[in-house]
Design a protein around this motif. Structure first.
Motif, PDB file in Angstrom:
ATOM      1  N   VAL A 302     -59.916 -70.242 -26.865  1.00 11.80           N
ATOM      2  CA  VAL A 302     -60.419 -71.267 -27.769  1.00 11.80           C
ATOM      3  C   VAL A 302     -61.468 -70.640 -28.679  1.00 11.80           C
ATOM      4  CG1 VAL A 302     -59.929 -73.167 -26.213  1.00 11.80           C
ATOM      5  CG2 VAL A 302     -62.166 -72.063 -26.115  1.00 11.80           C
ATOM      6  N   VAL A 303     -61.624 -71.233 -29.860  1.00  5.00           N
ATOM      7  CA  VAL A 303     -62.520 -70.691 -30.883  1.00  5.00           C
ATOM      8  C   VAL A 303     -63.786 -71.536 -30.937  1.00  5.00           C
ATOM      9  CG1 VAL A 303     -62.751 -70.065 -33.310  1.00  5.00           C
ATOM     10  CG2 VAL A 303     -60.512 -69.900 -32.186  1.00  5.00           C
ATOM     11  N   LEU A 304     -64.926 -70.865 -30.933  1.00  2.00           N
ATOM     12  CA  LEU A 304     -66.242 -71.511 -30.998  1.00  2.00           C
ATOM     13  C   LEU A 304     -66.893 -71.086 -32.306  1.00  2.00           C
ATOM     14  CD1 LEU A 304     -67.262 -70.290 -27.440  1.00  2.00           C
ATOM     15  CD2 LEU A 304     -66.189 -72.480 -27.974  1.00  2.00           C
ATOM     16  N   THR A 305     -67.195 -72.038 -33.169  1.00  2.00           N
ATOM     17  CA  THR A 305     -67.644 -71.709 -34.517  1.00  2.00           C
ATOM     18  C   THR A 305     -69.081 -72.169 -34.760  1.00  2.00           C
ATOM     19  OG1 THR A 305     -65.366 -72.022 -35.283  1.00  2.00           O
ATOM     20  CG2 THR A 305     -67.068 -71.910 -36.971  1.00  2.00           C
ATOM     21  N   GLY A 306     -69.836 -71.290 -35.395  1.00  4.93           N
ATOM     22  CA  GLY A 306     -71.141 -71.672 -35.916  1.00  4.93           C
ATOM     23  C   GLY A 306     -72.266 -71.650 -34.897  1.00  4.93           C
ATOM     24  N   LEU A 307     -72.938 -72.792 -34.743  1.00  2.80           N
ATOM     25  CA  LEU A 307     -74.143 -72.870 -33.940  1.00  2.80           C
ATOM     26  C   LEU A 307     -73.840 -73.126 -32.463  1.00  2.80           C
ATOM     27  CD1 LEU A 307     -76.233 -75.156 -36.358  1.00  2.80           C
ATOM     28  CD2 LEU A 307     -76.170 -72.641 -36.267  1.00  2.80           C
ATOM     29  N   ASP A 308     -74.818 -72.842 -31.617  1.00  3.00           N
ATOM     30  CA  ASP A 308     -74.788 -73.211 -30.191  1.00  3.00           C
ATOM     31  C   ASP A 308     -73.567 -72.655 -29.452  1.00  3.00           C
ATOM     32  OD1 ASP A 308     -77.110 -74.806 -30.648  1.00  3.00           O
ATOM     33  OD2 ASP A 308     -75.817 -76.415 -31.398  1.00  3.00           O
ATOM     34  N   ILE A 309     -73.242 -71.400 -29.712  1.00  2.00           N
ATOM     35  CA  ILE A 309     -72.031 -70.803 -29.135  1.00  2.00           C
ATOM     36  C   ILE A 309     -72.064 -70.830 -27.609  1.00  2.00           C
ATOM     37  CG2 ILE A 309     -70.711 -68.660 -28.873  1.00  2.00           C
ATOM     38  CD1 ILE A 309     -70.331 -69.936 -31.599  1.00  2.00           C
ATOM     39  N   GLU A 310     -73.179 -70.417 -27.011  1.00  2.50           N
ATOM     40  CA  GLU A 310     -73.255 -70.352 -25.548  1.00  2.50           C
ATOM     41  C   GLU A 310     -73.118 -71.758 -24.938  1.00  2.50           C
ATOM     42  OE1 GLU A 310     -73.413 -67.631 -23.782  1.00  2.50           O
ATOM     43  OE2 GLU A 310     -73.789 -66.146 -25.343  1.00  2.50           O
ATOM     44  N   ALA A 311     -73.761 -72.759 -25.568  1.00  2.00           N
ATOM     45  CA  ALA A 311     -73.692 -74.131 -25.042  1.00  2.00           C
ATOM     46  C   ALA A 311     -72.283 -74.696 -25.175  1.00  2.00           C
ATOM     47  CB  ALA A 311     -74.696 -75.019 -25.768  1.00  2.00           C
ATOM     48  N   LYS A 312     -71.615 -74.391 -26.283  1.00  2.00           N
ATOM     49  CA  LYS A 312     -70.236 -74.850 -26.461  1.00  2.00           C
ATOM     50  C   LYS A 312     -69.322 -74.227 -25.395  1.00  2.00           C
ATOM     51  CE  LYS A 312     -70.621 -75.611 -31.464  1.00  2.00           C
ATOM     52  NZ  LYS A 312     -70.373 -75.055 -32.810  1.00  2.00           N
ATOM     53  N   ALA A 313     -69.500 -72.951 -25.154  1.00  6.64           N
ATOM     54  CA  ALA A 313     -68.685 -72.272 -24.143  1.00  6.64           C
ATOM     55  C   ALA A 313     -68.916 -72.878 -22.755  1.00  6.64           C
ATOM     56  CB  ALA A 313     -69.004 -70.777 -24.134  1.00  6.64           C
ATOM     57  N   ASP A 314     -70.181 -73.165 -22.458  1.00  6.59           N
ATOM     58  CA  ASP A 314     -70.501 -73.735 -21.148  1.00  6.59           C
ATOM     59  C   ASP A 314     -69.876 -75.122 -20.983  1.00  6.59           C
ATOM     60  OD1 ASP A 314     -72.112 -73.774 -18.615  1.00  6.59           O
ATOM     61  OD2 ASP A 314     -72.999 -75.512 -19.623  1.00  6.59           O
ATOM     62  N   LEU A 315     -69.909 -75.934 -22.058  1.00  5.96           N
ATOM     63  CA  LEU A 315     -69.327 -77.271 -21.991  1.00  5.96           C
ATOM     64  C   LEU A 315     -67.820 -77.193 -21.727  1.00  5.96           C
ATOM     65  CD1 LEU A 315     -69.333 -80.355 -22.320  1.00  5.96           C
ATOM     66  CD2 LEU A 315     -69.173 -80.004 -24.811  1.00  5.96           C
ATOM     67  N   PHE A 316     -67.118 -76.385 -22.497  1.00  7.63           N
ATOM     68  CA  PHE A 316     -65.665 -76.308 -22.313  1.00  7.63           C
ATOM     69  C   PHE A 316     -65.318 -75.769 -20.930  1.00  7.63           C
ATOM     70  CE2 PHE A 316     -61.578 -74.075 -22.535  1.00  7.63           C
ATOM     71  CZ  PHE A 316     -60.766 -75.134 -22.916  1.00  7.63           C
ATOM     72  N   ARG A 317     -66.071 -74.802 -20.449  1.00  4.64           N
ATOM     73  CA  ARG A 317     -65.806 -74.223 -19.129  1.00  4.64           C
ATOM     74  C   ARG A 317     -65.929 -75.301 -18.049  1.00  4.64           C
ATOM     75  NH1 ARG A 317     -69.746 -70.693 -19.063  1.00  4.64           N
ATOM     76  NH2 ARG A 317     -68.571 -69.114 -20.230  1.00  4.64           N
ATOM     77  N   ARG A 318     -66.997 -76.098 -18.129  1.00  4.88           N
ATOM     78  CA  ARG A 318     -67.200 -77.137 -17.116  1.00  4.88           C
ATOM     79  C   ARG A 318     -66.117 -78.212 -17.208  1.00  4.88           C
ATOM     80  NH1 ARG A 318     -71.402 -79.928 -18.157  1.00  4.88           N
ATOM     81  NH2 ARG A 318     -72.243 -78.891 -20.006  1.00  4.88           N
TER      82      ARG A 318
END
Length: 564
Positions: A302-318
């Motif tokens: 999945v592609v994470l764009t722009g701001l808050d990359i680490e938080a976006k990754a953590d959300l999708f993982r959970r």
């Protein structure tokens, strides 16, 4: 002298290469290497589905076009394209209807006996046979020799044995031919392909395939046909010599080759001489390629764009893991921060999050995995999208190495008239032991290790080539100036390598010095998991590992930097 060419470095290599080599100049023998660990798995699965298959079909395509030409030019062909079913390939060649004498080298396939030999129950178990079967086939007049799993270098060693009448104990000669075979086995990698200093080669659009001119004493000259692309230089030959090796003792079924004795010198344009190679008695055991289906694998990015990359990754993982009804046996996550701030394009503003599942149960890695990804598509981080939609799980392979005594494999030649000739194993063996490293040479120039330095990529002064050996990865690093070698040896300690390549932390590392080649070989054990088919990392065959190492910044003495 015998002049031996190569027209294939892998299954899928350039199809017109056989004709190019036959028409391009004089040859005595043309070899083709089609096998690798992954290829043996693919061919084994082919044969399991259809017993009439299991060989490299592209070789048959080439031969259909070129066999008459080879016979007319009296060029003999030696190939391991038989793969997991060399008998079927011989039958297919006979159907071409041309008057060629065809010999079969067999005995590598130990699959039916794997359990009794303590090798488990793999899909395929193939011993790496030596070169003396190939030699006997040629001595008996074969125009084409088809083998299953022999060592790659055996395709070259065998014709040399037949031509010069070498004996089992001619270890230095056999070792010299082994080195020539190792240079030829990967085709255009010896003539500029995948070369770290590729910008120095004038024409790489269509590099020619390599040729070894082998002499009676085992020395050789590596060259290529006149007028073909690429180049043969000390650098291109060194790059191939350090590819996929593990130690200064390079073991084979006929001879253990001392890579620390190899010397190279220029011998004219596109000609490099290989001299001084020493050999020792072979080890008592044969290596066996064991291929199995390890289970099922699925992957999604999945592609994470722009701001808050680490938080976006953590959300999708959970979210993803919460949506799995049953967790697969293996679930791994990798976040690649390829994004940059204030990026001028959306792609440059994006990072990649990859999830990989493996499980013996196809459903756990298949439908359940896909559903968990799809169901959060409208409920996850802003800007959610994937590089590809989730799909079905696919079987993945596992490679392991086994060992059996040399006399276990029934090495035989089936001559053109159907007679079967057994090939005796070597009577003299020497246990394989790592060589103690040579003393670090003293600084060749004043202040090589203590003078002014500049922080630059290692590749500013060093070349590298890397590859896979089962689950291990190797990186051969070399310099092109004698005075730089003591600096390189001092630099590439185990601690420094771990710092430059953080993915190696926690894994055993072995470092071997090869002073004659101005090279250092690094082996990282277990970096590739259970082998290339396991797909254990982003670069499953470690092909780019050397270039990653070359890109890392180190302190280089100014005295070693060449003027632009």
């Amino acid at each position: 002298m015998i002049r031996i060419g190569n027209c294939s470095g892998f299954y899928g290599d350039r199809l017109p290469a056989m004709r190019e080599m036959l028409e391009g100049g004089e040859l005595d023998v043309l070899t083709g290497d089609y096998l690798a660990e992954l290829t043996m798995l693919i061919l084994g699965r082919d044969r399991a589905t259809d017993p009439s298959t299991g060989y490299a079909r592209t070789f048959l395509t080439q031969l259909r076009d070129c066999l008459a030409l080879a016979l007319d030019r009296r060029v003999r062909i030696v190939t391991n394209a038989g793969g997991a079913n060399p008998t079927a390939l011989v039958a297919a060649i006979r159907e071409l209807g041309l008057p060629a004498k065809i010999a079969l080298v067999r005995g590598d396939d130990l699959t039916a006996r794997a359990a009794e030999l303590g090798l488990g129950r793999p899909l395929g178990a193939h011993a790496y046979l030596g070169a003396f079967g190939i030699a006997r086939a040629l001595e008996a007049g074969a125009d084409i020799v088809v083998t299953g799993r022999v060592t790659d270098a055996s395709l070259v060693i065998g014709p040399a044995i037949a031509h010069f009448g070498w004996q089992r104990t001619d270890y230095d000669r056999l070792a010299g031919a082994t080195v020539a075979g190792h240079v030829l086995e990967c085709g255009t990698q010896a003539t500029g392909g995948n070369y770290p200093f590729f910008t120095e080669i004038e024409d790489l659009r269509h590099p020619g395939f390599p040729i070894a001119e082998i002499s009676a004493d085992g020395s050789s000259v590596i060259t290529k046909h006149p007028g073909t692309g690429g180049a043969v230089t000390i650098g291109t030959v060194t790059a191939q010599l350090v590819y996929e090796v593990q130690d200064a003792r390079y073991a084979g079924p006929d001879v253990t080759t001392r890579l620390d004795t190899v010397s190279l010198r220029p011998d004219g344009p596109d000609r490099v001489a290989i001299e001084g190679v020493r050999g020792e008695a072979p080890p008592p055991d044969l290596k066996v390629c064991l291929t199995s289906i390890g289970g099922f694998r699925n992957e999604m990015t999945v592609v994470l764009t722009g701001l808050d990359i680490e938080a976006k990754a953590d959300l999708f993982r959970r979210q993803f893991e919460a949506g799995l009804p049953v967790r697969p046996a293996e679930l791994t996550w990798t976040l690649s921060r390829v994004d940059s701030p204030d990026a001028p394009t959306q792609q440059q503003a994006s990072a990649l999050l990859t999830v990989v599942a493996r499980d013996p149960d196809e459903k756990k890695a298949g439908r359940a995995f896909a559903n968990a990804a799809v169901e959060v598509a409208l409920a996850s981080y802003p800007g959610f999208f994937a590089t590809t939609p989730p799909g079905r799980a696919h079987p993945y392979g596992v490679f392991t190495a086994g060992y059996v005594p040399q006399e276990i494999a029934p090495h035989e030649v089936v001559h053109d008239d159907g007679t079967v000739e057994p090939i005796d194993p070597p009577r003299v063996h020497q246990p394989l032991e790592p060589l103690p490293g040579p003393a670090i040479p003293g600084p060749a120039i004043p202040g090589a290790g203590v003078g002014p330095t500049r922080r630059l990529p290692l590749g500013t002064v060093a070349g590298a080539r890397s590859g896979d050996k089962g689950g291990d990865a190797n990186v051969g690093v070399w310099v092109r100036r004698t005075e730089a070698y003591s600096w390189l040896v001092g630099l590439l300690t185990e601690d420094v390598v771990r710092g430059l390549l953080p993915e190696t932390v926690g894994r055993p590392i072995r470092i071997t010095r090869l002073p004659n080649l101005l090279a250092v070989n690094i082996v990282v054990e277990g970096l590739l998991g259970a082998g290339v088919a396991y797909h254990g990392r982003f670069d499953p065959q470690a092909k780019g590992l050397g270039e990653w190492l070359r890109s890392r910044l180190v302190d280089i003495p100014e005295s070693l930097l060449e003027e632009s």
